[in-house]
Design a protein around this motif. Structure first.
Motif, PDB file in Angstrom:
ATOM      1  N   PHE A 174      -6.382  -4.552  -3.423  1.00 27.55           N
ATOM      2  CA  PHE A 174      -6.842  -3.250  -2.952  1.00 27.55           C
ATOM      3  C   PHE A 174      -7.984  -2.745  -3.803  1.00 27.55           C
ATOM      4  O   PHE A 174      -8.048  -3.007  -5.001  1.00 27.55           O
ATOM      5  CB  PHE A 174      -5.716  -2.202  -3.041  1.00 27.55           C
ATOM      6  N   LYS A 218       0.844  -1.205   0.000  1.00 29.78           N
ATOM      7  CA  LYS A 218       0.000   0.000   0.000  1.00 29.78           C
ATOM      8  C   LYS A 218       0.876   1.252   0.000  1.00 29.78           C
ATOM      9  O   LYS A 218       0.644   2.187  -0.763  1.00 29.78           O
ATOM     10  CB  LYS A 218      -0.918  -0.021   1.221  1.00 29.78           C
ATOM     11  N   ASP A 232      -8.056  -2.181   1.873  1.00 26.21           N
ATOM     12  CA  ASP A 232      -7.255  -3.384   1.676  1.00 26.21           C
ATOM     13  C   ASP A 232      -8.228  -4.553   1.573  1.00 26.21           C
ATOM     14  O   ASP A 232      -8.960  -4.856   2.505  1.00 26.21           O
ATOM     15  CB  ASP A 232      -6.310  -3.583   2.862  1.00 26.21           C
TER      16      ASP A 232
END
Length: 138
Positions: A43, A16, A30
């Motif tokens: 994601f 991320k 997520d």
């Protein structure tokens, strides 16, 4: 969330961070746990329309003259292309699949599902995961 990446363990928070620091995408959620697999990082992410407009203008598109439907197609295609380019900054031997699925007029963003796995998992399984994840987003 921690995922098995062949012989390693990766933290989805690290991926991320890589995405947010090296691209114009924002991570909405997520979705790794929703993939129902221990070897997938996924994601739900977004990119602002204004960023896409600047890229399209640089490529010679006249945003004001484009048909709304054609412009939406261009946004979706460009968001997919930008998301696919993330593969070059992902860990070695990664494969990714992305799918732009929605234009959110209120937030002025394109929403994208992103999934990543080690290449040994294979394209078919990763494609199946993306299809499953698309059914759970709005």
């Amino acid at each position: 969330m921690f995922v098995i990446y062949k012989d390693e363990i990766l933290d989805s928070n690290d991926i991320k961070k890589i995405i947010e620091e090296n691209s114009k995408f924002n991570i909405i959620e997520d979705m790794s746990l929703r993939s129902k697999r221990e070897d997938i990082i996924a994601f739900n992410m977004s990119i602002d329309i204004n960023i896409l407009n600047e890229i399209l203008k640089d490529d010679g598109y006249d945003i004001d003259e484009e048909d709304k439907e054609e412009l939406l197609d261009e946004y979706m295609d460009l968001a997919d292309t930008l998301a696919i380019e993330l593969e070059r900054i992902m860990p070695k031997n990664s494969i990714i699949r992305v799918y732009s699925y929605k234009y959110d007029e209120l937030e002025n963003i394109i929403k994208v599902v992103f999934a990543m796995a080690h290449k040994e998992l294979g394209d078919l399984k990763l494609n199946d995961v993306v299809k499953r994840l698309l059914t759970s987003v709005s």
